[in-house]
Design a protein around this motif. Sequence first.
Motif, PDB file in Angstrom:
ATOM      1  N   ALA A 231     -10.634  -2.240 -17.062  1.00 12.71           N
ATOM      2  CA  ALA A 231      -9.168  -2.293 -17.053  1.00 12.71           C
ATOM      3  C   ALA A 231      -8.646  -2.271 -15.617  1.00 12.71           C
ATOM      4  N   GLU A 232      -7.609  -3.063 -15.367  1.00 10.77           N
ATOM      5  CA  GLU A 232      -7.041  -3.113 -14.019  1.00 10.77           C
ATOM      6  C   GLU A 232      -5.622  -2.582 -13.965  1.00 10.77           C
TER       7      GLU A 232
ATOM      8  N   ALA B  51       3.691  -1.060  -6.787  1.00 11.73           N
ATOM      9  CA  ALA B  51       3.338   0.250  -6.234  1.00 11.73           C
ATOM     10  C   ALA B  51       3.910   0.394  -4.819  1.00 11.73           C
TER      11      ALA B  51
ATOM     12  N   ILE C 240       6.514   6.746  -8.793  1.00  9.81           N
ATOM     13  CA  ILE C 240       6.348   5.380  -8.289  1.00  9.81           C
ATOM     14  C   ILE C 240       5.049   4.786  -8.830  1.00  9.81           C
ATOM     15  N   GLY C 241       4.932   3.484  -8.706  1.00  5.50           N
ATOM     16  CA  GLY C 241       3.658   2.801  -8.961  1.00  5.50           C
ATOM     17  C   GLY C 241       3.153   2.901 -10.380  1.00  5.50           C
ATOM     18  N   GLU C 242       1.860   3.054 -10.474  1.00 11.19           N
ATOM     19  CA  GLU C 242       1.144   2.976 -11.743  1.00 11.19           C
ATOM     20  C   GLU C 242       1.612   3.995 -12.775  1.00 11.19           C
TER      21      GLU C 242
ATOM     22  N   GLY D  36      -1.552  -9.446  -8.125  1.00 16.27           N
ATOM     23  CA  GLY D  36      -0.889  -8.790  -7.009  1.00 16.27           C
ATOM     24  C   GLY D  36       0.413  -8.107  -7.373  1.00 16.27           C
ATOM     25  N   TYR D  37       0.904  -8.364  -8.576  1.00 16.03           N
ATOM     26  CA  TYR D  37       2.209  -7.814  -8.957  1.00 16.03           C
ATOM     27  C   TYR D  37       2.182  -6.292  -9.082  1.00 16.03           C
ATOM     28  N   ASN D  38       1.050  -5.734  -9.447  1.00 10.54           N
ATOM     29  CA  ASN D  38       0.967  -4.275  -9.603  1.00 10.54           C
ATOM     30  C   ASN D  38       0.901  -3.581  -8.254  1.00 10.54           C
ATOM     31  N   PHE D  39       0.163  -4.181  -7.317  1.00 10.65           N
ATOM     32  CA  PHE D  39       0.180  -3.656  -5.945  1.00 10.65           C
ATOM     33  C   PHE D  39       1.601  -3.745  -5.395  1.00 10.65           C
TER      34      PHE D  39
END
Length: 93
Positions: A36-37, A82, A64-66, A76-79
């Motif tokens: 899972a990523e 974050a 924030i973030g995850e 790259g959208y998750n980075f």
Amino acid sequence: MNISLQDLSDRQIQLIADHLHHWTVKPDGTEGYRTAEVTVGGVDCAALSSKTMESKQVPGLYFIGEVVDVTGWLGGYNFQWAWSSGWCAGQYV
Ligand SMILES: Cc1cc2nc3c(=O)[nH]c(=O)nc-3n(C[C@H](O)[C@H](O)[C@H](O)COP(=O)(O)OP(=O)(O)OC[C@H]3O[C@@H](n4cnc5c(N)ncnc54)[C@H](O)[C@@H]3O)c2cc1C
């Protein structure tokens, strides 16, 4: 067996075209957390200020973030989420 396009009727060609244009792939499962990523779920966005990422219920607490209920496409959208949400919160802590 070799069939040339010219051997097919217009109706047969149309049937093949319809199949190709409506090709669907249905995943029958995932590999689970091993590969899972990104996760779904997390802190409800509605509970946070979209400007500062501060909790509406607990002033001084930021998420924030995850950990927030935001799930991006891979690529790259998750980075980006974050880093961007972290940058926003960083302006206010
Ligand atoms: C294998 C994999 C590949 C990925 N590839 C991509 C990609 O190509 N592009 C993309 O955009 N996103 C990708 N992601 C998603 C991306 O990595 C995350 O969305 C992003 O890292 C989330 O950042 P974050 O800072 O919110 O959380 P995290 O990066 O998870 O950071 C949380 C940090 O908190 C620390 N921590 C946890 N508990 C405690 C505690 N009690 N006390 C102190 N520290 C604690 C953890 O050790 C960790 O360092 C991938 C994720 C995985 C798992």
